[in-house]
Design a protein around this motif. Structure first.
Motif, mmCIF file in Angstrom:
data_model
loop_
_atom_site.group_PDB
_atom_site.id
_atom_site.type_symbol
_atom_site.label_atom_id
_atom_site.label_comp_id
_atom_site.label_asym_id
_atom_site.label_seq_id
_atom_site.Cartn_x
_atom_site.Cartn_y
_atom_site.Cartn_z
ATOM 1 N N THR A 120 0.817 -1.209 0.000
ATOM 2 C CA THR A 120 0.000 0.000 0.000
ATOM 3 C C THR A 120 0.852 1.262 0.000
ATOM 4 N N ILE A 121 2.080 1.193 0.485
ATOM 5 C CA ILE A 121 2.912 2.402 0.529
ATOM 6 C C ILE A 121 3.324 2.872 -0.865
ATOM 7 N N GLN A 122 3.054 2.075 -1.881
ATOM 8 C CA GLN A 122 3.379 2.475 -3.245
ATOM 9 C C GLN A 122 2.310 3.356 -3.879
ATOM 10 N N SER A 123 1.301 3.725 -3.095
ATOM 11 C CA SER A 123 0.247 4.606 -3.584
ATOM 12 C C SER A 123 0.318 5.949 -2.866
ATOM 13 N N ARG A 124 0.103 7.006 -3.630
ATOM 14 C CA ARG A 124 0.019 8.352 -3.061
ATOM 15 C C ARG A 124 -1.417 8.858 -3.141
ATOM 16 N N ALA A 125 -2.367 7.993 -2.771
ATOM 17 C CA ALA A 125 -3.788 8.381 -2.756
ATOM 18 C C ALA A 125 -3.946 9.610 -1.874
ATOM 19 N N THR A 126 -4.780 10.531 -2.324
ATOM 20 C CA THR A 126 -4.961 11.780 -1.597
ATOM 21 C C THR A 126 -6.373 12.299 -1.839
ATOM 22 N N ALA A 127 -6.761 13.300 -1.086
ATOM 23 C CA ALA A 127 -8.088 13.895 -1.280
ATOM 24 C C ALA A 127 -8.094 15.300 -0.713
ATOM 25 N N GLY A 128 -9.063 16.084 -1.166
ATOM 26 C CA GLY A 128 -9.197 17.443 -0.662
ATOM 27 C C GLY A 128 -10.456 18.096 -1.183
ATOM 28 N N LEU A 129 -10.549 19.371 -0.874
ATOM 29 C CA LEU A 129 -11.699 20.173 -1.256
ATOM 30 C C LEU A 129 -11.207 21.361 -2.067
ATOM 31 N N ALA A 130 -11.832 21.585 -3.216
ATOM 32 C CA ALA A 130 -11.545 22.754 -4.049
ATOM 33 C C ALA A 130 -12.856 23.483 -4.270
ATOM 34 N N GLY A 131 -12.966 24.669 -3.706
ATOM 35 C CA GLY A 131 -14.244 25.371 -3.745
ATOM 36 C C GLY A 131 -15.265 24.560 -2.976
ATOM 37 N N THR A 132 -16.305 24.134 -3.665
ATOM 38 C CA THR A 132 -17.320 23.299 -3.024
ATOM 39 C C THR A 132 -17.324 21.886 -3.599
ATOM 40 N N THR A 133 -16.214 21.496 -4.206
ATOM 41 C CA THR A 133 -16.111 20.190 -4.858
ATOM 42 C C THR A 133 -15.138 19.296 -4.098
ATOM 43 N N PHE A 134 -15.619 18.120 -3.705
ATOM 44 C CA PHE A 134 -14.747 17.120 -3.101
ATOM 45 C C PHE A 134 -13.986 16.407 -4.207
ATOM 46 N N ILE A 135 -12.684 16.166 -3.982
ATOM 47 C CA ILE A 135 -11.850 15.485 -4.968
ATOM 48 C C ILE A 135 -11.122 14.341 -4.281
ATOM 49 N N PHE A 136 -11.206 13.154 -4.879
ATOM 50 C CA PHE A 136 -10.543 11.966 -4.369
ATOM 51 C C PHE A 136 -9.632 11.419 -5.451
ATOM 52 N N VAL A 137 -8.361 11.234 -5.135
ATOM 53 C CA VAL A 137 -7.351 10.778 -6.085
ATOM 54 C C VAL A 137 -6.964 9.346 -5.701
ATOM 55 N N LEU A 138 -7.366 8.396 -6.540
ATOM 56 C CA LEU A 138 -7.186 6.978 -6.245
ATOM 57 C C LEU A 138 -6.155 6.335 -7.164
ATOM 58 N N PRO A 139 -5.576 5.225 -6.722
ATOM 59 C CA PRO A 139 -4.708 4.458 -7.613
ATOM 60 C C PRO A 139 -5.484 3.925 -8.810
ATOM 61 N N GLY A 140 -4.758 3.426 -9.795
ATOM 62 C CA GLY A 140 -5.363 2.987 -11.042
ATOM 63 C C GLY A 140 -5.825 1.550 -11.097
ATOM 64 N N SER A 141 -5.765 0.808 -10.013
ATOM 65 C CA SER A 141 -6.219 -0.586 -10.058
ATOM 66 C C SER A 141 -7.689 -0.689 -9.681
ATOM 67 N N PRO A 142 -8.415 -1.606 -10.325
ATOM 68 C CA PRO A 142 -9.817 -1.807 -9.950
ATOM 69 C C PRO A 142 -9.966 -2.171 -8.469
ATOM 70 N N GLY A 143 -9.029 -2.940 -7.938
ATOM 71 C CA GLY A 143 -9.092 -3.316 -6.529
ATOM 72 C C GLY A 143 -9.007 -2.107 -5.612
ATOM 73 N N ALA A 144 -8.118 -1.192 -5.921
ATOM 74 C CA ALA A 144 -7.987 0.027 -5.111
ATOM 75 C C ALA A 144 -9.247 0.882 -5.216
ATOM 76 N N CYS A 145 -9.844 0.937 -6.402
ATOM 77 C CA CYS A 145 -11.091 1.704 -6.573
ATOM 78 C C CYS A 145 -12.225 1.069 -5.779
ATOM 79 N N LYS A 146 -12.301 -0.257 -5.792
ATOM 80 C CA LYS A 146 -13.309 -0.957 -4.985
ATOM 81 C C LYS A 146 -13.090 -0.669 -3.509
ATOM 82 N N ASP A 147 -11.833 -0.771 -3.048
ATOM 83 C CA ASP A 147 -11.534 -0.529 -1.632
ATOM 84 C C ASP A 147 -11.932 0.884 -1.215
ATOM 85 N N ALA A 148 -11.585 1.866 -2.034
ATOM 86 C CA ALA A 148 -11.897 3.259 -1.698
ATOM 87 C C ALA A 148 -13.398 3.500 -1.702
ATOM 88 N N TRP A 149 -14.096 2.996 -2.725
ATOM 89 C CA TRP A 149 -15.541 3.208 -2.785
ATOM 90 C C TRP A 149 -16.250 2.457 -1.659
#
Length: 184
Positions: A120-149
């Protein structure tokens, strides 16, 4: 105990999905498909979807366009969070954050650790708020997207989730902007 309050109505959001890849198309974008399927199954609307190359300016331009679009509530990116020379999604998106969401990365890595261990340390997943929009930056694997969602986003983007969620604070996300206008 955290959970869904069935006495409340679900509030659908408009979520944009951005895949960052030099090689994917919409037809073979498994990570983007995973996110689109999960968010629509949860009752949200796929506000937009795009693929851009691993290029800071291309990524930033697409995300800035969605931030400026009042019809987009949330942006989820997938891809470009590793350490190779082409992995530049955090560099493209983090400067747009007005507020960082440190807890997202911590919880994402905790969930990921249970599945893939120290990798997991090979991912720089991050998130934040810009204006009134939430932004989530996920790794490119389907497994990571499933885990995050499944492990974070599904609950936090559901108004009924208790004890708290992102949807209930959305009407107040621009308070700092209004406060600045009142002082002027």
């Amino acid at each position: 105990m955290p959970g869904i309050d069935q006495n409340l109505d679900f509030v659908p959001l408009s979520i944009a999905v951005l895949t960052v890849s030099d090689t994917r198309s919409l037809e073979d974008d498994r990570s983007g498909n995973t996110l689109a399927e999960r968010l629509t199954k949860a009752g949200h609307r796929l506000g937009d979807r795009a693929i851009v190359t691993d290029d800071i300016e291309a990524i930033r331009a697409k995300v800035k366009g969605w931030i400026a679009d009042p019809a987009i509530d949330v942006i989820v990116t997938t891809g470009g969070t590793g350490f190779t020379g082409r992995d530049v999604t955090p560099e493209a998106v983090e400067p747009l954050f007005e507020k960082r969401m440190e807890g997202f990365s911590a919880v994402f890595h905790r969930i990921s650790y249970d599945k893939i261990g120290t990798s997991t340390i090979q991912s720089r997943a991050t998130a934040g708020l810009a204006g009134t929009t939430f932004i989530f930056v996920l790794p490119g694997s389907p497994g990571a997207c499933k885990d995050a969602w499944d492990g974070i986003l599904e609950a936090q983007l559901d108004y009924r989730h208790r004890p708290c969620n992102f949807v209930e604070i959305m009407p107040r996300l621009d308070e700092h902007l209004k406060r600045g206008k009142l002082k002027a």
